[in-house]
Each structure stands twice: as C-alpha cells, then as structure tokens.
Design a protein around this motif. Structure first.
Motif, PDB file in Angstrom:
ATOM      1  N   SER A   1       0.588  -1.007   0.165  1.00  0.00           N
ATOM      2  CA  SER A   1      -0.091   0.035  -0.375  1.00  0.00           C
ATOM      3  C   SER A   1       0.851   1.762  -0.338  1.00  0.00           C
ATOM      4  CB  SER A   1      -1.120  -0.156   1.071  1.00  0.00           C
ATOM      5  OG  SER A   1      -0.621  -0.097   2.385  1.00  0.00           O
ATOM      6  N   LEU A   2       2.085   1.029   0.433  1.00  0.00           N
ATOM      7  CA  LEU A   2       2.864   2.651   0.573  1.00  0.00           C
ATOM      8  C   LEU A   2       3.158   2.306  -0.613  1.00  0.00           C
ATOM      9  CD1 LEU A   2       4.749   4.252   2.227  1.00  0.00           C
ATOM     10  CD2 LEU A   2       6.098   2.795   2.315  1.00  0.00           C
TER      11      LEU A   2
ATOM     12  N   LEU B   1       0.658   4.638  -2.548  1.00  0.00           N
ATOM     13  CA  LEU B   1       0.758   5.671  -2.236  1.00  0.00           C
ATOM     14  C   LEU B   1       1.625   7.277  -3.054  1.00  0.00           C
ATOM     15  CD1 LEU B   1      -0.583   5.281   1.257  1.00  0.00           C
ATOM     16  CD2 LEU B   1      -1.325   6.419  -0.333  1.00  0.00           C
ATOM     17  N   SER B   2       2.555   5.577  -2.729  1.00  0.00           N
ATOM     18  CA  SER B   2       4.182   6.857  -3.382  1.00  0.00           C
ATOM     19  C   SER B   2       3.957   7.374  -4.702  1.00  0.00           C
ATOM     20  CB  SER B   2       5.079   5.648  -3.497  1.00  0.00           C
ATOM     21  OG  SER B   2       5.677   5.591  -2.053  1.00  0.00           O
TER      22      SER B   2
ATOM     23  N   ALA C   1       0.916   7.828  -5.813  1.00  0.00           N
ATOM     24  CA  ALA C   1      -0.557   8.610  -6.381  1.00  0.00           C
ATOM     25  C   ALA C   1      -0.038  10.009  -7.467  1.00  0.00           C
ATOM     26  CB  ALA C   1      -0.835   8.951  -5.004  1.00  0.00           C
ATOM     27  N   ASP C   2       0.524  10.745  -7.424  1.00  0.00           N
ATOM     28  CA  ASP C   2       1.237  11.933  -7.645  1.00  0.00           C
ATOM     29  C   ASP C   2       1.786  11.197  -9.011  1.00  0.00           C
ATOM     30  OD1 ASP C   2       0.504  12.848  -5.083  1.00  0.00           O
ATOM     31  OD2 ASP C   2       2.134  13.327  -4.397  1.00  0.00           O
TER      32      ASP C   2
ATOM     33  N   LEU D   1      12.505   7.215  -3.060  1.00  0.00           N
ATOM     34  CA  LEU D   1      11.823   7.197  -2.291  1.00  0.00           C
ATOM     35  C   LEU D   1      11.554   6.420  -0.812  1.00  0.00           C
ATOM     36  CD1 LEU D   1       9.847   9.751  -2.573  1.00  0.00           C
ATOM     37  CD2 LEU D   1       8.533   7.702  -3.644  1.00  0.00           C
ATOM     38  N   ILE D   2      12.131   5.221  -1.012  1.00  0.00           N
ATOM     39  CA  ILE D   2      11.501   4.391  -0.249  1.00  0.00           C
ATOM     40  C   ILE D   2      12.761   3.873   0.566  1.00  0.00           C
ATOM     41  CG2 ILE D   2      10.408   2.413   0.872  1.00  0.00           C
ATOM     42  CD1 ILE D   2       8.587   3.033  -1.787  1.00  0.00           C
TER      43      ILE D   2
END
Lengths: 134, 134
Positions: free
Chosen positions: B41-42, B45-46, B48-49, B60-61
């Motif tokens: 899910s992360l 979300l990452s 999403a943009d 990013l992660i």
DNA sequence: CTGAATCCAAATTGATACTG
DNA sequence: CAGTATCAATTTGGATTCAG
C-alpha cells in the motif's frame, strides 16, 4: 542525509504524497500491522452485529485455530478495538464486543470490503492475463 | 454440516455480517492478501502523484531492499494496480504508474490512512494501558 | 469453557553477490 | 539502471497437550 528525499540513513524516513514519514513510527503502518493480519479484520466484521463469546466466534470461523483466535482477540483488545468481559459462571464465559474505536473502524473497513467486491473480477482478470504472458 | 453456521467442514465457509463467505475464495481476502503486504500500500501511495522509475522508488523508500521492491512491484502489476513500461534506452529505464484500478483503490486507501492518523493516539493509549496492566 | 505452553513446519523478509 | 539468484534470519501459523 539524502538531499533529494530528506532521508537520513538509519532513520527510515520515507516520502509519500510529498509528506515525510518516519517508517519507524508511522501511524498508518502501526495500524496496519495489527488489522492487516490474517484474521484481524474478519474478527472485527464478525463482531459488527453484536458481542460474541469465545466459543461462538470459534463456530462462526470454523477454520481458525484456537491459538490464532486467542491471539487475534488479544491483539485487537490491546489496541482498543474490542473489549473482553469475563462472566464468573461455572464454567466461565467470556464475551467480546467492539469498542467505540472498533465500531468507528468499521467505516473504512466496509469501504474496503465494498471496493474488493466490486473490483475482484477485474483483479482476477488482470492476474490471469499476467500469468498467461509468463 | 454445522447447522448453526452453515459451515461445511473442509470447505472453509465463514459467516460474517450474516452472509456466508467461502474463505477459500473470498474476494476480500484475495484483495487483502496482496495489498496487505508490508510495502504494497505504501507503494501505491508513492505512485499517487505520478509515475516513477525503479531507482526513484528506491530513493523514495530508502529502507526497502531491492528484492522486496522488485517483488512488490511485480505483485501489484500482476493484480492490475500498476503498469510497467520499459524505455529501451542505454542503460534501460523502467517506469511504473498506477492504472485506473490502482487509482480507484486510492479512495478506500486514503480513507484508511485518514482513519489511522486520526485514531493513532487512541490506539497508542489503549496499548499503553493494556501493557500497564500486564 | 477459555485459554496458556510447547514444538514444529512453512512462509516472509533481509543481506549479499552477480548480470544484461 | 534494473533487475536475478541464493542463502540466512525472522516471523507466522498449525497441531497438540495441559490447566484453571
């Protein structure tokens, strides 16, 4: 420090939706780690219509082991989703019920359930296509 | 057969909210088994943009291993949440983007995120109280 | 009836090294 | 850059036995 992400090595900081999130103390992950378990959300749904006793939950969910039922209930109680009431009968009976917190969680949970039901076919189709290629 | 629950031994049928659910083929579980993973899910979300490349997601992660990044992306692609586009540059670059299905999942996911942020304190408090007793 | 305790098998994840 | 392959460590879950 990584200037692009703001991440500090060893600090587990992640950028998501433009917001820095400390993965070592992320609220979303903290919540999901509990309710994301194999039986946890099913347990909450099972108690949606009212309190149930240990043995009733066992009958309701025939394929859960006693060990996991106990552990799931304890984990959910620990995080405040449900309450545990012992009635000093002989033999003893224990009743589990959703708390206000648990009931409020039904809102996002049911939305997720609805989404799953609506999109399950699409997911199965995507999966079949992916596997067909490979 | 269990008359109270409608459960047939070996068939993994569970009653939830008065509706019989076949646990061996439950849509909700089928969906959750994938997006309930540690990073899944992360990852959604990452993205999403907008689309991101493999190396961008890694930055990013920071605390995801290369192995889990690859595996998470492949699992999400398989179920149709995201697309994978290879640009034949030298060296190659690969871009990941949410599909319509993935974007539609942002709705229940964000509701869950909001709920987590709003109730995290209550959960931590409940947990602290539970641990204090024990 | 409602658990706790123990042992063990299986699944997940991380670390590391290697490749086109 | 974007992975794959392999091995080790950790976590998880089930089966069984015992107890208040």
């Amino acid at each position: 420090m990584n200037r692009a992400t703001g991440a500090v090595k060893g600090k587990r900081v992640v950028m998501v939706c433009g917001v820095p999130m400390d993965m070592a103390n992320c609220p979303v992950r903290d919540v999901m780690d509990n309710i994301g378990g194999k039986w946890n959300s099913l347990m909450i749904l099972s108690l949606a219509d009212g309190p149930l006793r240990f043995s009733e939950l066992r009958r309701l969910i025939p394929d859960i082991s006693q060990r996991m039922l106990t552990q799931t209930l304890r984990d959910l109680q620990r995080d405040g989703y449900l309450s545990r009431t012992v009635y000093p009968t002989q033999p003893p009976s224990v009743e589990y019920a959703l708390t206000d917190l648990g009931r409020s969680f039904l809102v996002p949970l049911k939305l997720f359930v609805d989404w799953s039901l609506q999109n399950h076919d699409a997911i199965r189709k995507a999966r079949a296509e992916y596997d067909a290629v490979a």
